[in-house]
Design an enzyme around this catalytic site. Structure first.
Site, PDB file in Angstrom:
ATOM      1  N   GLU A   9     105.955   2.652 -23.648  1.00 30.69           N
ATOM      2  CA  GLU A   9     106.751   2.519 -22.768  1.00 30.69           C
ATOM      3  C   GLU A   9     107.383   1.009 -22.395  1.00 30.69           C
ATOM      4  O   GLU A   9     106.753   0.117 -22.937  1.00 30.69           O
ATOM      5  CB  GLU A   9     106.464   2.789 -21.054  1.00 30.69           C
ATOM      6  CG  GLU A   9     106.147   4.328 -21.064  1.00 30.69           C
ATOM      7  CD  GLU A   9     104.580   4.630 -21.485  1.00 30.69           C
ATOM      8  OE1 GLU A   9     104.439   5.805 -21.807  1.00 30.69           O
ATOM      9  OE2 GLU A   9     103.673   3.747 -21.295  1.00 30.69           O
ATOM     10  N   GLY A  47     108.557 -12.174 -37.223  1.00 32.95           N
ATOM     11  CA  GLY A  47     107.798 -11.340 -37.943  1.00 32.95           C
ATOM     12  C   GLY A  47     106.315 -11.136 -37.447  1.00 32.95           C
ATOM     13  O   GLY A  47     105.756 -10.018 -37.871  1.00 32.95           O
ATOM     14  N   TYR A  89     111.733  -2.186 -31.420  1.00 28.09           N
ATOM     15  CA  TYR A  89     111.301  -0.956 -31.573  1.00 28.09           C
ATOM     16  C   TYR A  89     111.773   0.180 -32.308  1.00 28.09           C
ATOM     17  O   TYR A  89     111.502   0.764 -33.104  1.00 28.09           O
ATOM     18  CB  TYR A  89     110.454  -0.285 -30.355  1.00 28.09           C
ATOM     19  CG  TYR A  89     109.487  -1.093 -29.598  1.00 28.09           C
ATOM     20  CD1 TYR A  89     108.216  -1.268 -30.204  1.00 28.09           C
ATOM     21  CD2 TYR A  89     109.603  -1.641 -28.286  1.00 28.09           C
ATOM     22  CE1 TYR A  89     107.372  -2.275 -29.535  1.00 28.09           C
ATOM     23  CE2 TYR A  89     108.568  -2.210 -27.760  1.00 28.09           C
ATOM     24  CZ  TYR A  89     107.479  -2.644 -28.422  1.00 28.09           C
ATOM     25  OH  TYR A  89     106.462  -3.320 -27.767  1.00 28.09           O
ATOM     26  N   ASN A 125     115.491  -3.520 -20.842  1.00 27.05           N
ATOM     27  CA  ASN A 125     115.054  -4.235 -21.844  1.00 27.05           C
ATOM     28  C   ASN A 125     115.773  -3.969 -23.280  1.00 27.05           C
ATOM     29  O   ASN A 125     115.017  -3.533 -24.400  1.00 27.05           O
ATOM     30  CB  ASN A 125     113.538  -4.482 -21.930  1.00 27.05           C
ATOM     31  CG  ASN A 125     113.116  -5.676 -22.798  1.00 27.05           C
ATOM     32  OD1 ASN A 125     114.007  -6.253 -23.554  1.00 27.05           O
ATOM     33  ND2 ASN A 125     112.027  -6.109 -22.518  1.00 27.05           N
ATOM     34  N   ARG A 146     110.717 -13.835 -33.331  1.00 28.45           N
ATOM     35  CA  ARG A 146     111.695 -13.748 -34.432  1.00 28.45           C
ATOM     36  C   ARG A 146     111.219 -14.293 -35.936  1.00 28.45           C
ATOM     37  O   ARG A 146     111.636 -14.810 -36.656  1.00 28.45           O
ATOM     38  CB  ARG A 146     112.938 -14.013 -34.129  1.00 28.45           C
ATOM     39  CG  ARG A 146     113.732 -13.716 -32.875  1.00 28.45           C
ATOM     40  CD  ARG A 146     115.047 -13.551 -32.854  1.00 28.45           C
ATOM     41  NE  ARG A 146     115.615 -13.171 -31.624  1.00 28.45           N
ATOM     42  CZ  ARG A 146     116.231 -11.809 -31.691  1.00 28.45           C
ATOM     43  NH1 ARG A 146     115.894 -11.035 -32.706  1.00 28.45           N
ATOM     44  NH2 ARG A 146     116.704 -11.348 -30.412  1.00 28.45           N
ATOM     45  N   GLY A 151     105.319  -9.862 -34.176  1.00 27.40           N
ATOM     46  CA  GLY A 151     105.087  -8.451 -33.579  1.00 27.40           C
ATOM     47  C   GLY A 151     105.432  -7.361 -34.687  1.00 27.40           C
ATOM     48  O   GLY A 151     104.588  -6.359 -34.524  1.00 27.40           O
ATOM     49  N   ARG A 152     106.244  -7.565 -35.572  1.00 32.44           N
ATOM     50  CA  ARG A 152     106.137  -6.489 -36.668  1.00 32.44           C
ATOM     51  C   ARG A 152     105.081  -6.379 -37.322  1.00 32.44           C
ATOM     52  O   ARG A 152     104.438  -5.030 -37.591  1.00 32.44           O
ATOM     53  CB  ARG A 152     107.456  -6.717 -37.504  1.00 32.44           C
ATOM     54  CG  ARG A 152     107.621  -5.706 -38.808  1.00 32.44           C
ATOM     55  CD  ARG A 152     108.823  -6.253 -39.605  1.00 32.44           C
ATOM     56  NE  ARG A 152     110.107  -6.528 -39.054  1.00 32.44           N
ATOM     57  CZ  ARG A 152     111.106  -5.428 -38.715  1.00 32.44           C
ATOM     58  NH1 ARG A 152     110.503  -4.119 -39.133  1.00 32.44           N
ATOM     59  NH2 ARG A 152     112.013  -5.671 -38.138  1.00 32.44           N
ATOM     60  N   ALA A 201     102.840  -8.465 -26.725  1.00 33.48           N
ATOM     61  CA  ALA A 201     103.448  -9.920 -26.334  1.00 33.48           C
ATOM     62  C   ALA A 201     103.501 -10.830 -27.397  1.00 33.48           C
ATOM     63  O   ALA A 201     102.377 -11.202 -28.058  1.00 33.48           O
ATOM     64  CB  ALA A 201     102.498 -10.601 -25.177  1.00 33.48           C
ATOM     65  N   VAL A 202     104.407 -11.546 -27.405  1.00 36.93           N
ATOM     66  CA  VAL A 202     104.820 -12.521 -28.524  1.00 36.93           C
ATOM     67  C   VAL A 202     105.157 -13.712 -27.731  1.00 36.93           C
ATOM     68  O   VAL A 202     106.182 -13.470 -26.960  1.00 36.93           O
ATOM     69  CB  VAL A 202     105.677 -12.346 -29.582  1.00 36.93           C
ATOM     70  CG1 VAL A 202     105.903 -13.355 -30.376  1.00 36.93           C
ATOM     71  CG2 VAL A 202     105.207 -10.905 -30.446  1.00 36.93           C
TER      72      VAL A 202
END
Length: 108
Positions: free
Chosen positions: A65, A41, A77, A70, A39, A43-44, A32-33
């Site tokens: 999953e 980076g 991903y 979405n 946008r 989560g990356r 979760a971000v």
């Protein structure tokens, strides 16, 4: 068996991830971000850190999953190298389908 990673920006939690480490594969349970920090980076970087941790633990695949509808999450991903493996009907509350994705890590 699980790792929880938190990313902070100043005094605020910007993102977090929870991943379970099994014998053969890791499973990303949740990423979760916060909308204000998307946008950028974060989560990356969390996924990269968890991937490195998995390889150190001797695990060379991550499964996850996401809601089948979405498109933004699927695109995110896919840019990280995850590939769709199948659809799981009724995954969310017995009604909504999930898209299952997986990524191979390094060379075991």
């Amino acid at each position: 068996e699980s790792s929880v990673v938190v990313a902070r920006r100043e005094e605020h939690v910007a993102a977090f991830a929870i991943m379970y480490f099994g014998d053969d594969a890791a499973h990303l349970n949740l990423l979760a971000v916060d909308a204000r920090h998307r946008r950028q980076g974060i989560g990356r970087r969390l996924i990269q850190w968890l991937s490195e941790t998995a390889m150190v633990a001797g695990v060379f695949r991550i499964d996850l999953e996401l809601r089948a509808k979405n498109a933004a999450a699927r695109a995110f991903y896919e840019t990280l190298g995850f590939e769709a493996t199948n659809i799981v009907q009724g995954y969310y509350q017995g009604v909504e389908p999930a898209l299952r994705m997986a990524k191979r890590l390094g060379n075991p």
